[in-house]
Write a protein that holds these residues in place. Structure first.
Motif, PDB file in Angstrom:
ATOM      1  N   SER A 170     -25.961  25.079 -24.234  1.00 45.82           N
ATOM      2  CA  SER A 170     -27.291  25.558 -23.876  1.00 45.82           C
ATOM      3  C   SER A 170     -28.298  25.012 -24.884  1.00 45.82           C
ATOM      4  O   SER A 170     -27.952  24.692 -26.021  1.00 45.82           O
ATOM      5  N   PHE A 171     -29.557  24.902 -24.455  1.00 42.54           N
ATOM      6  CA  PHE A 171     -30.602  24.318 -25.287  1.00 42.54           C
ATOM      7  C   PHE A 171     -31.861  25.168 -25.176  1.00 42.54           C
ATOM      8  O   PHE A 171     -32.323  25.445 -24.088  1.00 42.54           O
ATOM      9  N   LYS A 172     -32.357  25.604 -26.321  1.00 42.56           N
ATOM     10  CA  LYS A 172     -33.537  26.466 -26.393  1.00 42.56           C
ATOM     11  C   LYS A 172     -33.367  27.709 -25.530  1.00 42.56           C
ATOM     12  O   LYS A 172     -34.263  28.105 -24.769  1.00 42.56           O
ATOM     13  N   GLY A 173     -32.178  28.316 -25.633  1.00 46.06           N
ATOM     14  CA  GLY A 173     -31.916  29.564 -24.939  1.00 46.06           C
ATOM     15  C   GLY A 173     -31.609  29.424 -23.467  1.00 46.06           C
ATOM     16  O   GLY A 173     -31.494  30.428 -22.760  1.00 46.06           O
ATOM     17  N   LYS A 174     -31.453  28.186 -22.962  1.00 45.71           N
ATOM     18  CA  LYS A 174     -31.255  27.981 -21.532  1.00 45.71           C
ATOM     19  C   LYS A 174     -30.026  27.125 -21.279  1.00 45.71           C
ATOM     20  O   LYS A 174     -29.812  26.117 -21.950  1.00 45.71           O
ATOM     21  N   GLY A 175     -29.205  27.539 -20.310  1.00 39.60           N
ATOM     22  CA  GLY A 175     -28.085  26.723 -19.879  1.00 39.60           C
ATOM     23  C   GLY A 175     -28.553  25.691 -18.864  1.00 39.60           C
ATOM     24  O   GLY A 175     -29.678  25.733 -18.372  1.00 39.60           O
ATOM     25  N   GLY A 176     -27.669  24.752 -18.526  1.00 43.45           N
ATOM     26  CA  GLY A 176     -28.033  23.726 -17.566  1.00 43.45           C
ATOM     27  C   GLY A 176     -28.662  22.524 -18.236  1.00 43.45           C
ATOM     28  O   GLY A 176     -29.797  22.157 -17.937  1.00 43.45           O
ATOM     29  N   VAL A 177     -27.927  21.900 -19.153  1.00 42.71           N
ATOM     30  CA  VAL A 177     -28.421  20.726 -19.876  1.00 42.71           C
ATOM     31  C   VAL A 177     -27.742  19.486 -19.316  1.00 42.71           C
ATOM     32  O   VAL A 177     -26.534  19.481 -19.090  1.00 42.71           O
ATOM     33  N   MET A 178     -28.520  18.426 -19.096  1.00 40.38           N
ATOM     34  CA  MET A 178     -27.919  17.153 -18.720  1.00 40.38           C
ATOM     35  C   MET A 178     -27.636  16.370 -20.004  1.00 40.38           C
ATOM     36  O   MET A 178     -28.546  16.069 -20.771  1.00 40.38           O
ATOM     37  N   VAL A 179     -26.364  16.038 -20.226  1.00 39.46           N
ATOM     38  CA  VAL A 179     -25.961  15.287 -21.417  1.00 39.46           C
ATOM     39  C   VAL A 179     -25.795  13.819 -21.047  1.00 39.46           C
ATOM     40  O   VAL A 179     -25.087  13.486 -20.092  1.00 39.46           O
ATOM     41  N   SER A 223     -31.848  21.864 -15.868  1.00 37.02           N
ATOM     42  CA  SER A 223     -32.986  22.791 -15.912  1.00 37.02           C
ATOM     43  C   SER A 223     -33.419  23.077 -17.343  1.00 37.02           C
ATOM     44  O   SER A 223     -34.564  23.452 -17.591  1.00 37.02           O
ATOM     45  N   ALA A 224     -32.513  22.913 -18.323  1.00 34.82           N
ATOM     46  CA  ALA A 224     -32.864  23.132 -19.722  1.00 34.82           C
ATOM     47  C   ALA A 224     -33.306  21.850 -20.402  1.00 34.82           C
ATOM     48  O   ALA A 224     -33.642  21.869 -21.587  1.00 34.82           O
ATOM     49  N   SER A 565     -47.506  21.043 -21.634  1.00 37.13           N
ATOM     50  CA  SER A 565     -46.666  20.254 -20.733  1.00 37.13           C
ATOM     51  C   SER A 565     -46.098  21.137 -19.625  1.00 37.13           C
ATOM     52  O   SER A 565     -45.964  22.354 -19.783  1.00 37.13           O
ATOM     53  N   TYR A 566     -45.774  20.476 -18.515  1.00 31.96           N
ATOM     54  CA  TYR A 566     -45.162  21.153 -17.355  1.00 31.96           C
ATOM     55  C   TYR A 566     -44.141  20.211 -16.736  1.00 31.96           C
ATOM     56  O   TYR A 566     -44.338  18.985 -16.688  1.00 31.96           O
ATOM     57  N   GLY A 567     -43.039  20.765 -16.233  1.00 32.84           N
ATOM     58  CA  GLY A 567     -42.046  19.963 -15.526  1.00 32.84           C
ATOM     59  C   GLY A 567     -41.215  20.824 -14.596  1.00 32.84           C
ATOM     60  O   GLY A 567     -40.995  22.014 -14.843  1.00 32.84           O
ATOM     61  N   ARG A 568     -40.765  20.217 -13.514  1.00 32.17           N
ATOM     62  CA  ARG A 568     -39.866  20.889 -12.569  1.00 32.17           C
ATOM     63  C   ARG A 568     -38.549  20.141 -12.570  1.00 32.17           C
ATOM     64  O   ARG A 568     -38.517  18.904 -12.537  1.00 32.17           O
ATOM     65  N   ARG A 569     -37.418  20.892 -12.596  1.00 31.50           N
ATOM     66  CA  ARG A 569     -36.112  20.253 -12.707  1.00 31.50           C
ATOM     67  C   ARG A 569     -35.107  20.964 -11.802  1.00 31.50           C
ATOM     68  O   ARG A 569     -35.389  22.034 -11.247  1.00 31.50           O
ATOM     69  N   ILE A 570     -33.913  20.352 -11.693  1.00 36.08           N
ATOM     70  CA  ILE A 570     -32.872  20.859 -10.804  1.00 36.08           C
ATOM     71  C   ILE A 570     -31.531  20.845 -11.525  1.00 36.08           C
ATOM     72  O   ILE A 570     -31.290  20.003 -12.388  1.00 36.08           O
ATOM     73  N   ASP A 571     -30.679  21.797 -11.197  1.00 38.59           N
ATOM     74  CA  ASP A 571     -29.274  21.788 -11.609  1.00 38.59           C
ATOM     75  C   ASP A 571     -28.421  21.839 -10.353  1.00 38.59           C
ATOM     76  O   ASP A 571     -28.323  22.880  -9.692  1.00 38.59           O
ATOM     77  N   ARG A 572     -27.807  20.720 -10.022  1.00 40.81           N
ATOM     78  CA  ARG A 572     -26.856  20.724  -8.914  1.00 40.81           C
ATOM     79  C   ARG A 572     -25.549  21.324  -9.397  1.00 40.81           C
ATOM     80  O   ARG A 572     -25.198  21.209 -10.580  1.00 40.81           O
ATOM     81  N   PRO A 599     -27.911  24.577  -5.429  1.00 47.49           N
ATOM     82  CA  PRO A 599     -28.553  24.119  -6.661  1.00 47.49           C
ATOM     83  C   PRO A 599     -29.588  25.123  -7.138  1.00 47.49           C
ATOM     84  O   PRO A 599     -30.144  25.895  -6.342  1.00 47.49           O
ATOM     85  N   GLN A 600     -29.831  25.131  -8.444  1.00 43.93           N
ATOM     86  CA  GLN A 600     -30.880  25.982  -8.989  1.00 43.93           C
ATOM     87  C   GLN A 600     -32.065  25.103  -9.406  1.00 43.93           C
ATOM     88  O   GLN A 600     -31.902  23.977  -9.855  1.00 43.93           O
ATOM     89  N   PHE A 601     -33.278  25.638  -9.220  1.00 41.09           N
ATOM     90  CA  PHE A 601     -34.509  24.913  -9.541  1.00 41.09           C
ATOM     91  C   PHE A 601     -35.244  25.646 -10.658  1.00 41.09           C
ATOM     92  O   PHE A 601     -35.316  26.884 -10.657  1.00 41.09           O
ATOM     93  N   ALA A 602     -35.795  24.875 -11.588  1.00 38.98           N
ATOM     94  CA  ALA A 602     -36.472  25.456 -12.744  1.00 38.98           C
ATOM     95  C   ALA A 602     -37.871  24.876 -12.889  1.00 38.98           C
ATOM     96  O   ALA A 602     -38.091  23.679 -12.648  1.00 38.98           O
ATOM     97  N   SER A 603     -38.810  25.718 -13.295  1.00 38.18           N
ATOM     98  CA  SER A 603     -40.153  25.286 -13.665  1.00 38.18           C
ATOM     99  C   SER A 603     -40.360  25.591 -15.142  1.00 38.18           C
ATOM    100  O   SER A 603     -40.105  26.718 -15.590  1.00 38.18           O
ATOM    101  N   GLU A 604     -40.788  24.582 -15.897  1.00 40.99           N
ATOM    102  CA  GLU A 604     -40.887  24.681 -17.355  1.00 40.99           C
ATOM    103  C   GLU A 604     -42.336  24.474 -17.806  1.00 40.99           C
ATOM    104  O   GLU A 604     -42.981  23.491 -17.433  1.00 40.99           O
ATOM    105  N   TYR A 605     -42.845  25.434 -18.608  1.00 41.92           N
ATOM    106  CA  TYR A 605     -44.193  25.337 -19.176  1.00 41.92           C
ATOM    107  C   TYR A 605     -44.081  25.455 -20.696  1.00 41.92           C
ATOM    108  O   TYR A 605     -43.392  26.338 -21.204  1.00 41.92           O
ATOM    109  N   GLN A 606     -44.809  24.593 -21.420  1.00 41.70           N
ATOM    110  CA  GLN A 606     -44.786  24.636 -22.883  1.00 41.70           C
ATOM    111  C   GLN A 606     -46.177  24.389 -23.441  1.00 41.70           C
ATOM    112  O   GLN A 606     -46.916  23.522 -22.956  1.00 41.70           O
TER     113      GLN A 606
END
Length: 816
Positions: A170-179, A223-224, A565-572, A599-606
């Motif tokens: 997990s990265f920054k408290g969130k699972g779903g990291v693409m390595v 998503s992370a 920043s803003y981004g939308r991502r997916i975890d298949r 799949p799960q979809f995530a919206s990220e704001y920073q």
């Protein structure tokens, strides 16, 4: 709590020093670094030196307009020194700050030198962490405690990254990291990804790029965000290389060796990275389950203690060639291979208790696993730079194959409360898997007038996974097929993607906007057997993934910035989570895939405030819909785990980064997060609506002494937390290390100790299981001591420049 106390004390000491300085240090020195044409020199190294003893006080890099600033200076005499590649070194006359005023120096004019660069020995250690506009860069070799570690253990010490007891990242408290490895997806997850990273020695790694909100040119998966692991590749001309070897002991001994070679002459660059490791690990798992009736009274209990002793042998190689067709055109080929064999002995002692806690029966199990894992791949790449700087076109073709096999045997003997053998059960299985991956992509970049840039690209990938599970019941040495658990599953996935990206820079304002479109086509086929019929499913969907970044400089020097920043991502879903197999863990524990997982979809704001490269404060908001979670349930006598979609997870976080160099020989880096997660949604027979708030702190203290000596003290602390159905206790870890340069600074001897107080273990409760109370405790044997040796060797031909030739600069652009 030892680590947490250490962190708090260190923070307090550093704050105290800063506050004390703030009361007395008011002087400022500023200036400009220009060339003879009065143009600013961006990135020149400006050093403030004490006039009395030539000791370095502070060092900064000149901004894009050539400006620099030293503030909060104590009274005294100082000199300014400026260095940058291609120019003569500048050193000014003493400057007195006794009156506490703001001193603005005349423009510093650097004189360009035409002499060829001579070989220079760089002895200053890189910073552990470097922050850039769109990513955080971790320099792997900057930590002494990475000696003898593998890639997964290096990730665990990276800021914001947490690895759980099952190897999930997990990265920054969130699972779903693409390595990714060298800008290419691994296409692996869970246990397969963990085993793959464990086979890569840290000595083969150069940097780790952490991107919580990647730009549109990267795949939308994760998503992370994205973690990109960059392996070493020499940039020097001639023949050179690095040899590294280490031996360490945790519960058992283990070794890691690697050899990195590079030969660069004329238009050809050849390279090879080879590694070999012997993994010898340990884990103890304690599980309790208490069963209740409808009135909440205890009816029975289950206690399990399992020991795992996985041992593996991990040879791997990466080799390739870059051929410079012209100073602006490069063609490359890369071949990779890994072959891992292993075995795991797994004795399990289980006890069934009655309503009063008295042992009713016992099961003594002895489980063994033999495994093999092959990975081979090839890459063809092409890069062309046009006349205009930054105008380039690149192509990549990739093929990857993962082939794994696992055979297991489960031997269970049941005894009554008097210790009399009641029954015996023997199960064997054969679990082959084969994954073929084909990918092709092209990227194009075109600078625009007035500090703008346009980027676009296309990508297509095809994945074919073939998994089988053959289970057998063994009675009197005769094996009979178990059609209840045997299965064969074929999964195919095609993703087609296109992206555009545009960025523009003004004096104090810059922006970047991108859009990525991905079309996904999925089919799954579960083959039948004598007992179960065939079944199949297909999915087709197209999704858009916008990204946006806005950066504003709060002052003309650009020292203070705001970044939104803003981004939308997916975890298949992971391949193995879609696989409807039942995987037997022990007599009373199983895992089952879910082919209907979405799949799960995530919206990220920073929003981030930054001060130079030494301080930042970030507010992070992330929403995931159809959140994928592990779900544990009781199914008859079996404790069954699967993966399913929970409605939503909302994540808030406040993050701080602080880098401090109070004296020349000491560097301090702190990363901290205060995270809040809110979970809501239907979990089979119960509705979850809970939340958790937790703290994560990671700090690194680096000490650079004279005569080649260096030391390190690092630590992390993770407070108790909850993840949907699971609660976790706190985790902490302290690492120490010491190193010494030898053999004319070409060799380094390192000694490190990891998790010295044995605080990094996982334990907690599993909730929301009707009429069941469950706990778990994992001890992974993290405490270890490792000794390592690294040696750099090679020559540089006198008739070749170092890395400032046009051909060599092209090599930096090749993705391989």
């Amino acid at each position: 709590m030892k680590t947490f106390k250490l962190v708090l004390i260190t923070i307090w000491l550093c704050l105290a020093q800063n506050f004390a300085q703030a009361q007395t240090n008011t002087a400022k020195i500023s200036g400009l670094v220009l060339d003879k044409a009065q143009k600013p020199i961006d990135g020149a190294s400006v050093t403030l030196i004490a006039a009395k003893n030539s000791a370095t006080v502070k060092a900064v890099l000149a901004n894009a307009d050539g400006s620099f600033l030293f503030d909060n200076l104590a009274a005294g005499n100082y000199c300014i020194a400026v260095t940058t590649m291609g120019y003569s070194t500048y050193r000014g006359t003493p400057i007195n700050t006794g009156t506490g005023q703001a001193i603005k120096l005349p423009a510093i004019i650097l004189v360009q030198t035409s002499k060829a660069l001579q070989e220079v020995a760089i002895t200053e250690q890189k910073n552990f962490v470097e922050h850039k506009i769109d990513r955080t860069v971790v320099n792997v070799n900057a930590l002494i405690s990475n000696t003898g570690a593998n890639a997964l253990e290096v990730l665990e010490k990276s800021p914001g990254v947490v690895v759980d007891e099952n190897g999930n990242i997990s990265f920054k408290g969130k699972g779903g990291v693409m390595v990714m490895i060298d800008d290419k997806p691994t296409y692996l997850s869970g246990e397969n990804l963990a085993n793959y990273l464990k086979a890569i020695p840290a000595s083969q790694l150069d940097q780790i790029e952490l991107m919580s909100n990647p730009p549109a040119k990267y795949d939308a998966s994760g998503s992370a965000g994205v973690i990109n692991i960059k392996t070493k590749k020499s940039k020097d001309a001639g023949f050179n290389g690095t040899f590294a070897a280490s031996v360490g002991r945790a519960k058992y001994w283990r070794t890691l060796e690697s050899l990195n070679l590079n030969y660069h002459v004329n238009n050809i660059n050849l390279f090879a990275n080879m590694g070999y490791g012997v993994g010898n690990n340990y884990r103890r798992l304690d599980v309790t389950r208490t069963y209740l009736n409808g009135q909440g009274n205890i009816t029975s209990g289950y206690l399990e203690t399992a020991f795992f002793h996985p041992m593996s042998y991990n040879p791997n190689i990466k080799m390739g060639m870059d051929y410079y067709l012209s100073p602006k055109t490069t063609f490359g080929v890369v071949l990779t291979g890994m072959f891992t064999t292993g075995r795991n002995t797994n004795p399990v002692n289980s006890f069934i208790t009655d309503s009063k806690g008295k042992t009713d029966s016992a099961i003594i199990a002895y489980n063994t696993t033999r495994s093999k894992f092959y990975n081979k791949g090839g890459n063809l790449n092409y890069n062309h730079q046009f006349e205009q700087k930054g105008h380039e076109l690149s192509f990549n073709l990739d093929y990857l194959n993962y082939n794994s096999g696992r055979t297991q045997s489960f031997s269970n003997s049941s005894y009554n409360n008097a210790g009399v053998l009641g029954s015996q059960q023997n199960i064997t299985d054969d679990l082959p898997a084969n994954i073929n991956i084909y990918a092709a992509k092209t990227d194009y970049a075109k600078p625009l007038s007035a500090k703008g840039k346009f980027e676009s690209g296309l990508k297509t990938s095809y994945v074919n996974t073939d998994n089988a599970a053959y289970y057998f019941n063994v009675l009197n040495n005769v094996s009979t097929v178990d059609n209840n658990n045997s299965n064969h599953f074929i999964y195919k996935e095609n993703i087609n993607a296109a992206y555009v990206n545009f960025n523009k820079e003004y004096k104090r304002f810059s922006a970047q906007f991108g859009l990525r479109a991905e079309n996904t086509n999925v089919s799954g086929h579960q083959l039948g057997n004598a007992q179960s019929p065939d079944s199949a499913f297909t999915q087709h969907y197209t999704s858009l993934f916008p990204t946006g970044y806005v950066l504003y400089k709060l002052d003309t020097a650009g020292s203070h910035t705001l970044n939104l920043s803003y981004g939308r991502r997916i975890d298949r879903p992971y391949y193995q989570d879609l696989n409807p197999f039942v995987t037997i863990l022990d007599k009373y524990s199983q895992f089952e895939g879910n082919p209907f997982l979405k799949p799960q979809f995530a919206s990220e704001y920073q929003l981030t405030y930054g001060y130079k490269s030494c301080f930042s404060l970030t507010v992070d908001y992330n929403v995931i819909n159809d959140y994928q979670v592990e779900y544990d349930m009781q199914k008859g006598d079996i404790f069954l785990a699967t993966t399913m979609n929970l409605g939503q997870r909302v994540h808030w976080a406040f993050e701080i980064y602080w880098a401090l160099k109070p004296v020349k020989w000491f560097n301090f880096t702190l990363n901290g997060e205060l995270d809040h997660n809110q979970f809501s949604g239907q979990l089979v027979n119960s509705f979850i609506n809970n939340s958790t708030t937790y703290l994560y702190v990671n700090e690194v203290n680096q000490f650079n002494f004279t005569n080649g000596w260096a030391a390190e003290l690092s630590a992390f602390y993770l407070s108790p937390a909850r993840d949907a159905q699971f609660t976790h206790i706190y985790r902490e870890q302290i690492n120490v290390g010491i190193s010494k340069k030898v053999l004319n600074n070409k060799g380094t001897i390192k000694l490190s100790a990891r998790d010295i107080f044995k605080g990094n273990y996982s334990a907690g409760n599993i909730t929301n299981i009707p009429n069941v109370l469950a706990t778990y405790h994992n001890d992974n044997g993290n405490r270890s001591v490792t000794a390592g040796f690294t040696y750099n060797f090679g020559t540089t031909p006198k008739n070749e420049k170092r890395r400032n030739s046009s051909a060599e600069s092209e090599q930096d652009r090749v993705r391989n």
